[in-house]
Design a protein around this motif. Sequence first.
Motif, PDB file in Angstrom:
ATOM      1  N   ASN A   1      14.602  11.806   4.894  1.00 19.88           N
ATOM      2  CA  ASN A   1      15.637  12.724   4.340  1.00 19.88           C
ATOM      3  C   ASN A   1      16.782  12.949   5.497  1.00 19.88           C
ATOM      4  O   ASN A   1      17.583  13.717   5.232  1.00 19.88           O
ATOM      5  N   PHE A   2      16.635  12.014   6.767  1.00 20.28           N
ATOM      6  CA  PHE A   2      17.716  12.284   7.561  1.00 20.28           C
ATOM      7  C   PHE A   2      19.234  12.215   7.034  1.00 20.28           C
ATOM      8  O   PHE A   2      20.016  12.929   7.485  1.00 20.28           O
ATOM      9  N   ALA A   3      19.429  11.044   6.505  1.00 22.56           N
ATOM     10  CA  ALA A   3      20.860  10.522   6.127  1.00 22.56           C
ATOM     11  C   ALA A   3      21.339  11.564   5.402  1.00 22.56           C
ATOM     12  O   ALA A   3      22.614  12.217   5.498  1.00 22.56           O
ATOM     13  N   GLU A   4      20.704  12.303   4.160  1.00 18.88           N
ATOM     14  CA  GLU A   4      21.137  13.370   3.306  1.00 18.88           C
ATOM     15  C   GLU A   4      21.589  14.389   4.010  1.00 18.88           C
ATOM     16  O   GLU A   4      22.434  15.081   3.784  1.00 18.88           O
ATOM     17  N   THR A   5      20.581  14.692   5.260  1.00 27.30           N
ATOM     18  CA  THR A   5      20.704  15.978   5.869  1.00 27.30           C
ATOM     19  C   THR A   5      22.118  15.875   6.646  1.00 27.30           C
ATOM     20  O   THR A   5      22.754  16.893   6.405  1.00 27.30           O
ATOM     21  N   ALA A   6      22.361  14.729   7.207  1.00 26.24           N
ATOM     22  CA  ALA A   6      23.728  14.487   8.030  1.00 26.24           C
ATOM     23  C   ALA A   6      24.841  14.857   7.131  1.00 26.24           C
ATOM     24  O   ALA A   6      25.813  15.791   7.353  1.00 26.24           O
ATOM     25  N   VAL A   7      24.704  14.201   5.824  1.00 25.59           N
ATOM     26  CA  VAL A   7      25.925  14.113   4.937  1.00 25.59           C
ATOM     27  C   VAL A   7      26.018  15.910   4.579  1.00 25.59           C
ATOM     28  O   VAL A   7      27.157  16.398   4.552  1.00 25.59           O
ATOM     29  N   ASP A   8      24.922  16.501   3.968  1.00 23.59           N
ATOM     30  CA  ASP A   8      25.051  17.734   3.538  1.00 23.59           C
ATOM     31  C   ASP A   8      25.552  18.750   4.848  1.00 23.59           C
ATOM     32  O   ASP A   8      26.092  19.565   4.578  1.00 23.59           O
ATOM     33  N   LEU A   9      25.172  18.594   6.004  1.00 23.08           N
ATOM     34  CA  LEU A   9      25.449  19.523   7.045  1.00 23.08           C
ATOM     35  C   LEU A   9      27.144  19.304   7.357  1.00 23.08           C
ATOM     36  O   LEU A   9      27.645  20.205   7.774  1.00 23.08           O
ATOM     37  N   PHE A  10      27.399  18.008   7.065  1.00 18.11           N
ATOM     38  CA  PHE A  10      28.825  18.083   7.414  1.00 18.11           C
ATOM     39  C   PHE A  10      29.972  18.647   6.297  1.00 18.11           C
ATOM     40  O   PHE A  10      30.743  19.341   6.756  1.00 18.11           O
ATOM     41  N   ILE A  11      29.229  18.251   5.108  1.00 15.69           N
ATOM     42  CA  ILE A  11      30.324  18.637   4.052  1.00 15.69           C
ATOM     43  C   ILE A  11      30.151  20.450   3.861  1.00 15.69           C
ATOM     44  O   ILE A  11      31.367  20.706   3.341  1.00 15.69           O
ATOM     45  N   THR A  12      29.277  20.996   4.368  1.00 18.19           N
ATOM     46  CA  THR A  12      29.428  22.411   4.584  1.00 18.19           C
ATOM     47  C   THR A  12      29.645  23.106   5.555  1.00 18.19           C
ATOM     48  O   THR A  12      29.252  24.157   6.220  1.00 18.19           O
ATOM     49  N   SER A  13      30.434  22.194   6.544  1.00 22.42           N
ATOM     50  CA  SER A  13      30.775  22.715   7.806  1.00 22.42           C
ATOM     51  C   SER A  13      32.204  23.321   7.833  1.00 22.42           C
ATOM     52  O   SER A  13      32.894  22.976   6.746  1.00 22.42           O
ATOM     53  N   ASP A  14      32.861  23.661   9.079  1.00 26.07           N
ATOM     54  CA  ASP A  14      34.291  23.795   9.230  1.00 26.07           C
ATOM     55  C   ASP A  14      35.084  22.962   9.961  1.00 26.07           C
ATOM     56  O   ASP A  14      35.941  23.108  10.601  1.00 26.07           O
ATOM     57  N   ILE A  15      34.425  21.796  10.067  1.00 22.88           N
ATOM     58  CA  ILE A  15      34.873  20.696  10.795  1.00 22.88           C
ATOM     59  C   ILE A  15      36.160  20.125  10.330  1.00 22.88           C
ATOM     60  O   ILE A  15      37.253  19.832  10.997  1.00 22.88           O
ATOM     61  N   LEU A  16      36.291  20.119   9.044  1.00 24.24           N
ATOM     62  CA  LEU A  16      37.487  19.635   8.446  1.00 24.24           C
ATOM     63  C   LEU A  16      38.365  20.933   7.738  1.00 24.24           C
ATOM     64  O   LEU A  16      37.963  21.348   6.887  1.00 24.24           O
ATOM     65  N   GLU A  17      39.470  21.072   8.404  1.00 23.94           N
ATOM     66  CA  GLU A  17      40.349  22.062   8.014  1.00 23.94           C
ATOM     67  C   GLU A  17      41.740  21.878   8.103  1.00 23.94           C
ATOM     68  O   GLU A  17      42.547  21.739   9.088  1.00 23.94           O
ATOM     69  N   GLY A  18      42.257  21.007   7.102  1.00 25.87           N
ATOM     70  CA  GLY A  18      43.769  20.335   7.075  1.00 25.87           C
ATOM     71  C   GLY A  18      43.495  19.171   7.804  1.00 25.87           C
ATOM     72  O   GLY A  18      43.798  18.066   7.361  1.00 25.87           O
ATOM     73  N   THR A  19      43.556  19.243   9.235  1.00 26.77           N
ATOM     74  CA  THR A  19      43.014  18.049  10.022  1.00 26.77           C
ATOM     75  C   THR A  19      41.411  18.154  10.356  1.00 26.77           C
ATOM     76  O   THR A  19      40.873  19.284  10.316  1.00 26.77           O
ATOM     77  N   ILE A  20      40.807  17.231  11.170  1.00 26.87           N
ATOM     78  CA  ILE A  20      39.495  17.176  11.675  1.00 26.87           C
ATOM     79  C   ILE A  20      39.437  17.750  13.194  1.00 26.87           C
ATOM     80  O   ILE A  20      40.476  17.314  14.079  1.00 26.87           O
ATOM     81  N   ASP A  21      38.665  18.717  13.397  1.00 27.01           N
ATOM     82  CA  ASP A  21      38.510  19.022  14.822  1.00 27.01           C
ATOM     83  C   ASP A  21      37.862  18.280  15.811  1.00 27.01           C
ATOM     84  O   ASP A  21      36.418  17.973  15.425  1.00 27.01           O
ATOM     85  N   GLU A  22      38.199  17.754  16.629  1.00 29.92           N
ATOM     86  CA  GLU A  22      37.556  16.778  17.437  1.00 29.92           C
ATOM     87  C   GLU A  22      36.142  17.225  18.155  1.00 29.92           C
ATOM     88  O   GLU A  22      35.120  16.765  18.245  1.00 29.92           O
ATOM     89  N   ALA A  23      36.521  18.468  18.813  1.00 31.71           N
ATOM     90  CA  ALA A  23      35.518  19.276  19.601  1.00 31.71           C
ATOM     91  C   ALA A  23      34.256  19.719  18.706  1.00 31.71           C
ATOM     92  O   ALA A  23      33.085  19.361  18.858  1.00 31.71           O
ATOM     93  N   LYS A  24      34.679  19.997  17.708  1.00 38.78           N
ATOM     94  CA  LYS A  24      33.561  20.461  16.544  1.00 38.78           C
ATOM     95  C   LYS A  24      32.608  19.112  16.078  1.00 38.78           C
ATOM     96  O   LYS A  24      31.612  19.213  15.916  1.00 38.78           O
ATOM     97  N   LEU A  25      33.533  18.085  15.700  1.00 36.24           N
ATOM     98  CA  LEU A  25      32.976  16.796  15.516  1.00 36.24           C
ATOM     99  C   LEU A  25      31.917  16.312  16.541  1.00 36.24           C
ATOM    100  O   LEU A  25      30.732  15.922  16.217  1.00 36.24           O
ATOM    101  N   SER A  26      32.293  16.412  17.570  1.00 37.73           N
ATOM    102  CA  SER A  26      31.575  15.915  18.845  1.00 37.73           C
ATOM    103  C   SER A  26      30.369  16.678  18.896  1.00 37.73           C
ATOM    104  O   SER A  26      29.133  16.378  19.119  1.00 37.73           O
TER     105      SER A  26
END
Length: 705
Positions: A454-479
Amino acid sequence: MLKKIESIILSWVIIIAVCSCSIKDEGKMENEGEKKNVENVSDEEASWLSTELWLPDGVEFVNSLNYLLDGTLRIATAGQDAAVWDSQNEGGGWEKPDADMSLTSDYGYHYSSEGMLYVYDDEKLVLSPADGSEMKTISINDGDQFISTAISNNILAVLVQNMNSMQLHVEIYDLQTMEYRSLDDLELSEYLSNSQSDVGNVALNSTGEILYIAIDGTGIGRYDLKRNQYSYLIEQDLFQNLTNSEQKEGLNHEAEICTGFAVDDTEKKIVLCMLNMIKNQSKLYLCEWGIPEDKEQASKDKLRIYSLKKHGEIQQAVSLFQEKCPELEVTFEVGYTGEDGVELSDAIRTLNTELMSGNGPDILVLDGLPADSYIEKGILEDITSIVDQEKENIFYNIISAYNKKESIYQIPTTFSVPIILGDAEVIDAKNRKELMDILEKKAVTGLPLITPENFAETAVDLFITSDILEGTIDEAKLSDFYRDLKQIAKQSFPDNEIDTSEEFSRMTYWAEEYPYIGFNPEMDIFLGNAQVGIDKISSFETYLEVLSVCSEKDLSYQYLNREKGNYFIAEAVFGINCTGKYRDDAKQFLRYYLSGEAQSAMSYTGFSIIRDMMKDSKYVSENGEFVGSKTRDENLDKGLNLYKVTPSKLQGLIDFFEGLNTPVKDDAVVLQKVMEQADACLFEGKDPESSARDACSEINLYLNE
């Protein structure tokens, strides 16, 4: 005709034959005489073109087809009303010939190029020579079975499958001497051994010197039996392009498989027989080598519906709409298949160029596309009036949230909801930081937080429900996101060993499949193999499992990462191109889709935006009856018991859906690039900072285009 398919669908064929209309003596095509001239065409300007042929009235299943010596196309049907039909103009008209039908077989009639009758099953082949001489029988070797056969000029070609190794090979018989040989050409053997399907067919030219082989999805091979030389008549990529839904009369691989073909002696005409596995009906397509129509002119003649990726349910809806409106030609185009060397970002650039030039498709399936950019640039039409007509019947909160403005430009038609499953402490986590703190505390128990599966799906779902992408992508948040993934993996994989050998263990694989991904964390929690589950409520089947495990383990579920809103995944999102040539027809299609008529007649993933579709589900009942158990163990005592949803629980689910107010960030290119670097970080030892920097470099360049 492929024996394996015939044995599976034989009973369907008989039913079809009994229920079909009586066959007339002749069937005519309305477009007779409209075939393109394929003679004297230069290779520089020509290409393969496909056109659907009309079948004789009442014919629903074609058992076999071949070209006779004089160029006549002959087809045979099977079942109770088995018959033979000939056409001298590739389906322009059909007539019943005086053909030998003396042999009987459940699999129907087959004919040589000379018109000799033969029949066969898995184990033997019986020939009725055209000269009236004694019938001949050819038996298969032990452990083998006939898959497909062809006869021409006393040469018999047989495609054989070994039932132990499941490998395919070709045997050639001289019917005069009854000697045979197996073709052991290296290229041919490699072609057969590398095939991913055992659905195959063979054909011969009129002299019996050229053998043609088609394994489903791999093109059409050509083997010169005199020179023992193998080549392609139509290579795999070209064959797939020829038979995709972008063509005017394209074949639909989502629902059809090739069950036979015939090649004329010029090798400029190929007739393919395709079986629709949903409707159990055959279709014939004539593929000709000729000059294509001007693409720009062709685009003016039809309603074009575009999807970035393959979308089976929308293809199904298009087919239903086409049947409802036969006067309107509708095509469904797919921009990115992953099979033709075209990158995802390149496919989007090609579409954007077409849209900006005013020649784009009429309807856009916006899944994975930069729809916000299209709205800002004035590409999408305001379709508020269409939605308002159905406002009381739909989850308007989802449509409203997806558009973020008073005007409606995009209509999500199905949706799913990312959720987190766990105890009270887990589901109280409002964001990823809180969740990571809780998971760190729970890691000391020694029980994995989630399972590796279930790890791969967890990774995808955690990303798409994050605030990392807002217009552009936040490098610190992605790290930070990559660092969290490494921590979850450390707490979830046995001995911190991450299996990288399988393609599906990588997050890029599931990014390609998004949003149609999902394992079964509910079962892992039930069996005591995991403490936490991150999943999506995407169907009643999933919801039954969620309810069951929550009841069994005293757990609950909640929206995932709900600090910034209650997230949902919108699917099959429609928008209308405001510069499209058929905007009124496009609106007619959307009204049809939102009316529920299409969705009530088709299968689809996710929950429908139409609220009443939920009440009609077979999983809803007054008494909540037991519907079965789900288990990974032979001991049924360990099964997860599932029960139908009662009206009160259904209302609870509807209330849960009514609380949705935030669409996930799921740009296809962004998701792909983020997961590429996630794989590098977890599987290749790349540090989170470098992974984030490289991902942002590519993504922000793409987003600023």
